[in-house]
Every structure is written in structure tokens, then in C-alpha cells.
Design a protein around this motif. Structure first.
Motif, PDB file in Angstrom:
ATOM      1  N   SER A   1       0.865  -1.175   0.000  1.00  0.00           N
ATOM      2  CA  SER A   1       0.000   0.000   0.000  1.00  0.00           C
ATOM      3  C   SER A   1       0.903   1.226   0.000  1.00  0.00           C
ATOM      4  N   CYS A   2       0.600   2.226  -0.840  1.00  0.00           N
ATOM      5  CA  CYS A   2       1.458   3.408  -0.906  1.00  0.00           C
ATOM      6  C   CYS A   2       0.617   4.670  -1.028  1.00  0.00           C
ATOM      7  N   ASP A   3       1.165   5.761  -0.524  1.00  0.00           N
ATOM      8  CA  ASP A   3       0.513   7.067  -0.532  1.00  0.00           C
ATOM      9  C   ASP A   3       1.526   8.091  -0.979  1.00  0.00           C
ATOM     10  N   GLY A   4       1.447   8.499  -2.273  1.00  0.00           N
ATOM     11  CA  GLY A   4       2.324   9.540  -2.772  1.00  0.00           C
ATOM     12  C   GLY A   4       2.086  10.848  -2.037  1.00  0.00           C
ATOM     13  N   LEU A   5       3.163  11.554  -1.707  1.00  0.00           N
ATOM     14  CA  LEU A   5       3.019  12.762  -0.906  1.00  0.00           C
ATOM     15  C   LEU A   5       2.144  13.793  -1.607  1.00  0.00           C
ATOM     16  N   GLY A   6       1.235  14.374  -0.845  1.00  0.00           N
ATOM     17  CA  GLY A   6       0.311  15.348  -1.389  1.00  0.00           C
ATOM     18  C   GLY A   6      -0.786  14.676  -2.187  1.00  0.00           C
ATOM     19  N   HIS A   7      -1.257  15.335  -3.225  1.00  0.00           N
ATOM     20  CA  HIS A   7      -2.265  14.758  -4.113  1.00  0.00           C
ATOM     21  C   HIS A   7      -2.102  15.358  -5.496  1.00  0.00           C
ATOM     22  N   GLY A   8      -2.880  14.876  -6.449  1.00  0.00           N
ATOM     23  CA  GLY A   8      -2.781  15.368  -7.816  1.00  0.00           C
ATOM     24  C   GLY A   8      -1.796  14.572  -8.655  1.00  0.00           C
ATOM     25  N   PRO A   9      -1.475  15.068  -9.859  1.00  0.00           N
ATOM     26  CA  PRO A   9      -0.652  14.299 -10.810  1.00  0.00           C
ATOM     27  C   PRO A   9       0.714  13.896 -10.296  1.00  0.00           C
ATOM     28  N   MET A  10       1.406  14.762  -9.526  1.00  0.00           N
ATOM     29  CA  MET A  10       2.741  14.410  -9.059  1.00  0.00           C
ATOM     30  C   MET A  10       2.696  13.304  -8.013  1.00  0.00           C
ATOM     31  N   ALA A  11       1.693  13.344  -7.150  1.00  0.00           N
ATOM     32  CA  ALA A  11       1.529  12.258  -6.182  1.00  0.00           C
ATOM     33  C   ALA A  11       1.187  10.961  -6.906  1.00  0.00           C
ATOM     34  N   ALA A  12       0.352  11.064  -7.951  1.00  0.00           N
ATOM     35  CA  ALA A  12      -0.022   9.880  -8.724  1.00  0.00           C
ATOM     36  C   ALA A  12       1.190   9.268  -9.419  1.00  0.00           C
ATOM     37  N   LEU A  13       2.093  10.106  -9.918  1.00  0.00           N
ATOM     38  CA  LEU A  13       3.302   9.583 -10.565  1.00  0.00           C
ATOM     39  C   LEU A  13       4.149   8.792  -9.577  1.00  0.00           C
ATOM     40  N   ALA A  14       4.254   9.278  -8.347  1.00  0.00           N
ATOM     41  CA  ALA A  14       5.021   8.551  -7.334  1.00  0.00           C
ATOM     42  C   ALA A  14       4.368   7.207  -7.025  1.00  0.00           C
ATOM     43  N   ALA A  15       3.049   7.216  -6.854  1.00  0.00           N
ATOM     44  CA  ALA A  15       2.342   5.965  -6.573  1.00  0.00           C
ATOM     45  C   ALA A  15       2.489   4.981  -7.723  1.00  0.00           C
ATOM     46  N   GLN A  16       2.375   5.470  -8.953  1.00  0.00           N
ATOM     47  CA  GLN A  16       2.503   4.594 -10.115  1.00  0.00           C
ATOM     48  C   GLN A  16       3.899   3.996 -10.216  1.00  0.00           C
ATOM     49  N   ALA A  17       4.914   4.777  -9.896  1.00  0.00           N
ATOM     50  CA  ALA A  17       6.288   4.254  -9.921  1.00  0.00           C
ATOM     51  C   ALA A  17       6.472   3.174  -8.870  1.00  0.00           C
ATOM     52  N   ALA A  18       5.880   3.376  -7.693  1.00  0.00           N
ATOM     53  CA  ALA A  18       5.989   2.369  -6.630  1.00  0.00           C
ATOM     54  C   ALA A  18       5.283   1.085  -7.039  1.00  0.00           C
ATOM     55  N   VAL A  19       4.089   1.214  -7.598  1.00  0.00           N
ATOM     56  CA  VAL A  19       3.322   0.037  -8.015  1.00  0.00           C
ATOM     57  C   VAL A  19       4.070  -0.739  -9.095  1.00  0.00           C
ATOM     58  N   LYS A  20       4.621  -0.027 -10.065  1.00  0.00           N
ATOM     59  CA  LYS A  20       5.347  -0.700 -11.150  1.00  0.00           C
ATOM     60  C   LYS A  20       6.568  -1.437 -10.624  1.00  0.00           C
TER      61      LYS A  20
END
Length: 408
Positions: free
Chosen positions: A250-269
């Protein structure tokens, strides 16, 4: 598990939430069915089911929402529909599923027909609380064969006003064929990568010198857990057991919006494509993948076939082993994966009989108690996660919840 006795996990992509938008939900269901290759007939059945479910929540539910998402395994893709509302609930689910029963103002096919159209259908309802429904649709000719339930599932929801969610989750099965070495209990302290802007600590509320831990760097053990029992045991050399283990992140990219989503997507990949066997090894891999991003709070667990749970967490992902009467919190430590990780520790616990592993971001309140989940623990993980999101979710941040069960 599938017909060969292998653990069953699927990849999930939450596509869109709909509130009071039945026409938009139907149109998106049609487009999604075509996109994933359901076929013309199966897509029409999906659209019919979505139309009935959307009409039900629009006309009769309080705070009703419908989620469309893609399910994938290595062979085929399908569509899952999740419906969540805040009431009024159903007094008699059996009657509601009976043929010929449909609430006034809907298309009239009834929930019984929705259940027949779907490859799987689960429902839970409580008067005064609300209803959760989960239905999946696979291509008729190539639906995945299985003899048991999916052992892990989760759900995400973006903060209001955002199109993308900065939270994520993923699961994979370790077949036991890898030979990666065990990690030490404590990793070497890491230097800052140099990518953190000057005001990063103010943005993320990291621990100031001599000050309290708060915000994204707060460990999940920073506050007492309601109903917490038992304890986690630190493991000096975490070793994956024999057989097939289930790894969950389970991961939570810091903040929200596109930049947080990019961090989450990198972690998932990184987690999905990795071949590490223990949570600590996987955390190291995710940490490397998140360099250059905002970073994230991350929790990773491994559930062994015998119920042993290995856990490694950095940041404020809330994680717990839950039964109908107990909630045992799992220990995370301060830090930001991708930027500031100091000492990694793996902890060992045991998944109780009939219990589940729950991990969620701070888009859900920590104030839920075991009795909030007691009535849904016998349902599949997707329904439990949706129920928890309905019970504890807030609209002030991206939200995600993931639930894992032992294979059975």
C-alpha cells in the motif's frame, strides 16, 4: 486459488467514480467493455447491469457512488463494478435478489438479474448504514478458471476535484523459486538524495530536530490503535518461507494530484515487476524507483501459507491484523520512501484465524474499530475494502484501502 492450487491475485485499475450520473456511468461502462475486449454481447450485459445499479443508487440511496475498474491477470482483462451507499440499507437481501423484485423507477431487471449477468456478485447491507455491492464481468470465452476467492483486493478514490489518485496498492505471488538473500534487520542509514527542495520538511511535516513526528513521515505506530492487541516481533534476518507467499503493498504519494499519482505509479510498477521475496527487500527496490519523485509512505507485507506475516513500513500507512473483536497494529517507522529512509526493520506477526490484513492511507480515519468490519469479514476482500472506505473515508485527501486474506 485457481484450478492448479495456485494463489489467485489480479491487478486492479480504478478507472472512474460516478455520483448521480447514471448516463455517464452507462457510457463509460460501454467504452470500458470495448477497451478491455469483453466482446459485444458481454459488454451489453455489463451496461445493462450498470444501468440498473446506477438507477438504484440515484433514486433510492443516500450518498451513493459507483466505481468502474479494470481487472487483469496474465491472460485476460475484465471489468468490476463497485457500488457503495450510505443508506437506507436493505432489510431482506434474499428478497431483493429474488427474480421479479425491482425498486420503483429502475430499469426493472432487479438485482437478481444483475447477479446472474455477473461472473461474481457480492452484496452486504445494513439498515441505517448502507449497502456495498461488487460485480465482475469477464469475457465469456476466456474467463479465468478458479476454485477459490481472490485473496487480495483494494480500492482507491481521489480527493474531490482531482482526476487522478496519489494512492495505490498492488499484490503479487511469490512462487518460492527466487533465491534472493535475506536482509539484515537494520539497513545502512541513507543520505538525502539531493532531490528534496529546501522547504520539503515544511511541505511534508517531517520530524524537526527534537520535535514530534507528524504528517507523511509519521509511523503507523505513532498513535495508539483502538482495540489493539498482540505485538509485533522484530526479525533480525527476515526469511521467506517455503511455498507460495502473498506480497502486498500500500502506498501514498506525498500530497495529491498528478505528481503524487506519478510517485504511486512508480511504486506500483517497481513492486509488480520485482522479484524480491521479503518486504524489506521490496522496500529497498521501491525506494530506488521513487528517487526523483515526490516520494511516498509505503507499507509492504508478506503473508505465508501458514499465516505468518512479515511486515515493513515507512511513513503513515495504517496497517493492522483484524478479527471481529481485535485489531493488532503493525509497526511502521518515520521516513519518506524515495528520499529519507534510515533504518528498515521487518516485524513478524501471525494472521489470526478468520482474520484479515488491512492497510490504508491517511485518506481514511484511524478511528474505526474491529466491530466496524465484523459483519463483512466473511466477504471477499474487495467488498471489505469498499465497506471500510465507506465507514472511515474522508474527502480531504486521496484515499485507499487494501485487504488481504489467507488462502483457503
Amino acid at each position: 486459488m485457481n484450478a492448479r492450487g495456485e494463489l489467485l491475485t489480479v491487478d486492479c485499475e480504478d478507472v472512474a467514480w460516478f455520483r448521480d450520473q447514471p448516463e455517464a456511468a452507462r457510457g463509460s461502462a460501454a467504452a470500458l467493455g470495448r477497451r478491455v475486449g469483453l466482446g459485444e454481447t458481454r459488454t451489453a450485459e455489463l451496461v445493462l447491469a450498470v444501468a440498473e445499479l446506477a438507477a438504484n443508487i440515484t433514486k433510492h440511496a443516500v450518498n451513493g457512488s459507483l466505481l468502474l475498474r479494470v481487472l487483469r491477470n496474465q491472460d485476460v482483462a475484465g471489468v468490476e463494478v463497485v457500488v457503495v451507499d450510505g443508506g437506507p440499507g436493505m432489510a431482506d437481501i434474499t428478497a431483493a435478489l429474488r427474480d421479479g423484485t425491482s425498486t420503483a423507477g429502475t430499469l426493472g431487471i432487479g438485482l437478481g438479474a444483475v447477479r446472474r449477468l455477473a461472473d461474481s456478485f457480492d452484496i452486504h447491507s445494513q439498515l441505517g448504514i448502507g449497502t456495498v455491492q461488487v460485480a465482475s464481468f469477464w469475457p465469456r470465452a476466456s474467463r479465468p478458471a478458479r476454485t477459490g476467492q481472490v485473496v487480495v483486493s483494494g480500492i482507491t478514490r481521489a480527493i474531490g476535484g482531482e482526476e487522478v489518485c496519489g494512492d495505490g496498492w498492488v499484490a503479487r505471488v511469490d512462487t518460492g523459486e527466487q533465491t534472493a538473500p535475506a536482509h539484515r534487520e537494520e539497513a545502512t542509514p541513507r543520505r538525502d538524495t539531493g532531490l528534496v527542495p529546501p522547504d520539503w520538511s515544511a511541505m511534508t511535516a517531517t520530524r524537526p530536530p527534537g520535535g514530534p513526528v507528524s504528517g507523511a513521515s509519521r509511523g503507523s505506530d505513532a498513535l495508539p490503535r483502538p482495540g489493539a492487541k498482540g505485538r509485533s516481533v522484530p526479525v533480525r534476518a527476515a526469511v521467506a518461507g517455503p511455498g507460495q507467499g502473498t506480497l502486498v503493498m500500500s502506498c501514498d504519494g506525498l500530497g495529491h494530484g498528478p505528481m503524487a499519482a506519478l510517485a504511486a505509479q512508480a511504486a506500483v510498477k517497481a513492486f509488480r515487476t520485482g522479484d524480491t521475496r521479503t518486504p524489506e527487500q521490496a522496500m529497498e527496490q521501491v525506494h530506488r524507483a521513487l528517487r526523483g519523485t515526490r516520494g511516498a509512505a509505503v507499507a509492504i507485507a508478506r503473508i505465508e501459507p501458514d499465516g505468518r506475516v512479515l511486515f515493513c513500513g515507512v511513513g503513515n500507512i495504517t496497517s493492522a491484523l483484524v478479527t471481529s473483536t481485535t485489531r493488532a497494529g503493525l509497526v511502521s517507522h518515520p521516513g519518506i520512501v524515495g528520499h529519507q529512509m534510515h533504518q528498515l526493520r521487518t516485524y513478524e506477526n501471525r494472521l489470526p484465524a478468520h482474520g484479515v490484513l488491512v492497510m490504508h492511507s491517511d485518506g481514511l480515519s484511524e478511528r474505526w474499530v474491529p466491530t466496524d468490519l465484523a459483519s463483512v469479514l466473511h466477504h471477499p476482500p474487495a467488498l471489505i475494502a469498499a465497506h471500510l472506505l465507506r465507514q472511515a473515508g474522508t474527502r480531504r485527501d486521496d484515499a485507499s484501502a487494501v485487504v488481504a486474506k489467507a488462502a483457503g
